[in-house]
Structures are given as structure tokens and as C-alpha cells.
Design a protein around this motif. Structure first.
Motif, PDB file in Angstrom:
ATOM      1  N   ASP A 137      15.614   2.926   7.032  1.00  0.00           N
ATOM      2  CA  ASP A 137      14.945   3.068   8.331  1.00  0.00           C
ATOM      3  C   ASP A 137      14.234   4.416   8.445  1.00  0.00           C
ATOM      4  OD1 ASP A 137      15.809   0.567   9.097  1.00  0.00           O
ATOM      5  OD2 ASP A 137      17.560   1.312  10.188  1.00  0.00           O
ATOM      6  N   ASN A 140      11.136   4.344   6.350  1.00  0.00           N
ATOM      7  CA  ASN A 140      10.082   3.505   6.927  1.00  0.00           C
ATOM      8  C   ASN A 140       9.460   4.104   8.179  1.00  0.00           C
ATOM      9  OD1 ASN A 140       9.484   1.322   5.213  1.00  0.00           O
ATOM     10  ND2 ASN A 140      11.459   0.381   5.695  1.00  0.00           N
ATOM     11  N   GLU A 141      10.152   5.015   8.847  1.00  0.00           N
ATOM     12  CA  GLU A 141       9.484   5.759   9.919  1.00  0.00           C
ATOM     13  C   GLU A 141       8.254   6.472   9.356  1.00  0.00           C
ATOM     14  OE1 GLU A 141      11.837   8.513  12.129  1.00  0.00           O
ATOM     15  OE2 GLU A 141      13.418   7.050  12.566  1.00  0.00           O
TER      16      GLU A 141
END
Length: 368
Positions: A137, A140-141
Motif C-alpha cells: 500500500d 502504491n501511494e
């Protein structure tokens, strides 16, 4: 039997059977659109274990969707040059790529954190951080700002430290040494006196043979054996401090990822996770045999001197501080990795380290 009655019963039975078949079919097969994606690899087919991770992913996706979702894998250069794979995906030229994200660190150093950085996480730590420490996560930011969606898809494990024409006895022996070493690692290596060289894989052997370069790093025993470096640069050093757990990635064009049905997103996540574990297992099986062959052929195994490792570690920390001061995205991810690493090594030194150390002593004593 009445003919009309027989036909009526047969029709009813056929409809019932068809209904039962529909109910028995997997849900994903009932509403599975036909989709074909092209996946450009950053690797040649000759690197069968690394290139093969994308093929493993493709096979799992096809089998899980009854062939409705197809990933066509192309080697580096067939559709896109290997070092342009992420750019092509971001631009939508191809739907996805299989690559090492640190190849693109020149665009932004944050790319490197999705693969490996000097003295970074090892393979088990990287996987734990990615899957359970919020790593995917966090990455992917950043990658979503590049129009990419990141999924881990392979790992070589800690790599070797490369091939050298002469012995390295101290940090002084690295001063001015011309070494083929890629990307982010070269930035750190430069700080300890190495002169980094960017050379394609096929040009490494002749460059070593002619003395154009003094050393070169590649991957590890299985892949290194194929290129024959030991014939012209016999000293084989370890560990590859710049690649403790290099994670390969499948990167998908973000728009294409968002267009996928949720079931297909789940399938590709599972497929990349399967390929991730499979690739490491393959290397663990192949590297021991290759290492024995290399040593029998004249390779001289050497550990890096401690002053080399210490100087490189300090240079890496200084580099991270410089980048973090100017790049918030890099700092956020690097801080997360460092915090995870501190706890991981707290645990690893208890059971894992002591068990493995004892077993290595038994192996050296020929008791295994």
C-alpha cells in the motif's frame, strides 16, 4: 410411453441439467470477459529463472480464468527495451511489465525502494513488510502518482558481490576500481571510491577480459555461471550488500488495473504472489549446484573485508539522509522499511540465526 409425454419430460430434464451445470460452473467462469494483455519483461529469456517468474504468473492467471484472461509475456527488446518497460506501461503503450523497479531510480529514487537498496531488507523481511507490514500500500501511494500499480513478483534472494580481477584486501583496493554496477548501488559505491560503469549484460565478459573494467556484479551463482566471468575475473566476493532481497515487480498501467473486474484483480494478485515464492525456491535449488561448479572451475570465493562493508554501510546511510531531506515520498517508505528491519533483526538473531549457525557448523564438519 406417450411420445408427447416423453418429449416434455426430456425437455424439462434437459433444462434442469443445463441449470445444474450453470450452478456448478465456477462463478468466475460465468461472468469472465475475454481480456488479453501484453506484459513486456525487462529480462531476456536466457535468464530463465528471472524471466520465468512472469511466465509463472501468466500460467496461473490463464488457468484460474479458464483462459479468459491471458497475459502474453515478451522478452526485453521484443516490444520495448528492457530499461523502458515502466515508461511504456505508464504511457499505456503496453498493459503491464515485469521488471526491477530500481532500474528507474533516475526518474525518482523512490522507485528503488520497491526492489532493493544497499543494506535493505532481505528476502524474508521484504516479503513480510510487503504483505503484512503495509509495504504494498505504501509503495502504491507512490506508484499510483506514476500511473502504475505495483505487485511483488519474484526475488533472487541476497546476491553475490561480484567478480574481481584482483583480490580486495581492504577499502584502499577499491579506490579508482572500475566496476560494472547498476543504478542506485552505483551512487553509493561511488562514495567509497568505486568508479561505477553502466554496461549491458552481453558486454560484461569482453570488458573484463580486455581490462576495460576491473570488476562486475551480476546476480548469483546460477546466472553468473552462464556468463563465464570466473575465466577472466576469478575472485568472487560476497555478500552483495546492495541487493539483500531484490524484489521483482509486475507493474500494471493504473487505468487498466482499475478497469479489471474485481475477480480478475484477485486472480492477478494471487498469481504474482505464487510467482514471487516460486522464483526464490527455484534459485535456492539451483544456486548450490552452480556454486560448486564455479569453484571447481577456478572461482575463488572471498568475503568482503569488514572495512569495506562498514564504509559502504555508512555511505548508504549518508545517501539516504540526503535523499530523504528532499523527497518526502522516499522518506516515508524508507522510514517504514527501517522500522520493520529493526524489529525483524531483533527476532532473527534469536532462533533463526542460532539454528542456522549450528547447522552450518554441522555441514562444515561433514555431518549432514
Amino acid at each position: 410411453m406417450d411420445r408427447r409425454s416423453f418429449l416434455t419430460k426430456a425437455t424439462v430434464g434437459g433444462v434442469a441439467a443445463a441449470g445444474a451445470a450453470a450452478l456448478a460452473a465456477p462463478a468466475i467462469a460465468q461472468a469472465a470477459p475475454k481480456i488479453t494483455w501484453r506484459v513486456t519483461s525487462s529480462f531476456p529469456k536466457a535468464l530463465d529463472t528471472i524471466f520465468g517468474a512472469a511466465e509463472t504468473m501468466s500460467k496461473h492467471v490463464s488457468e484460474a480464468t479458464d483462459g479468459n484472461f491471458t497475459l502474453q509475456v515478451f522478452p526485453a527488446g521484443e516490444l520495448v527495451p528492457g530499461l523502458e518497460a515502466a515508461d511504456a506501461v505508464s504511457a499505456g503503450t503496453v498493459e503491464a511489465c515485469h521488471t526491477a523497479s530500481y532500474y528507474f531510480w533516475g526518474k525518482d529514487p523512490t522507485y528503488a525502494l520497491g526492489c532493493a537498496t544497499p543494506f535493505g531488507l532481505n528476502v524474508r523481511q521484504m516479503n513480510a513488510w510487503l504483505y503484512y507490514g503495509g509495504g504494498i500500500d505504501l509503495l502504491n501511494e507512490f506508484f499510483h502518482t506514476q500511473n502504475l500499480h505495483y505487485l511483488p513478483c519474484g526475488n533472487t534472494g541476497v546476491q553475490m558481490g561480484g567478480w574481481y580481477r584482483k583480490e580486495i584486501n581492504s577499502l584502499a583496493d577499491l579506490q579508482g576500481l572500475k566496476m560494472r554496477i547498476g543504478g542506485f548501488a552505483g551512487k553509493v559505491a561511488e562514495k567509497i571510491g568505486i568508479v561505477p560503469q553502466q554496461i549491458a549484460g552481453g558486454d560484461i565478459y569482453p570488458s573484463l577480459e580486455k581490462g576495460t573494467i576491473d570488476a562486475a556484479e551480476w546476480v548469483g551463482p546460477y546466472d553468473d555461471e552462464k556468463l563465464g566471468f570466473y575465466k577472466v575475473a576469478p575472485y568472487y566476493y560476497y555478500p552483495g550488500w546492495w541487493e539483500g532481497g531484490p524484489t521483482l515487480a509486475t507493474m500494471v498501467n493504473l487505468d487498466k488495473w482499475n478497469e479489471l473486474p474485481p475477480a480478475y484483480q484477485a486472480v492477478i494478485r494471487a498469481a504474482t504472489e505464487a510467482a514471487n515464492g516460486n522464483m526464490m525456491a527455484s534459485y535456492d535449488q539451483k544456486n548450490p549446484t552452480a556454486l560448486k561448479t564455479l569453484v571447481a572451475g577456478g572461482a575463488q570465493l572471498r568475503p568482503f573485508p569488514q572495512d569495506v562493508l562498514s564504509a559502504a554501510f555508512d555511505a548508504a546511510q549518508a545517501t539516504y539522509a540526503e535523499i530523504s531531506a528532499a523527497n518526502p515520498a522516499f522518506k516515508k517508505i524508507k522510514d517504514s522499511q527501517d522500522a520493520f528491519k529493526r524489529d525483524a533483526y531483533l527476532w532473527a538473531q534469536i532462533a533463526e540465526y542460532n539454528y542456522d549457525t549450528f547447522m552450518m557448523v554441522q555441514q562444515q564438519a561433514a555431518k549432514l
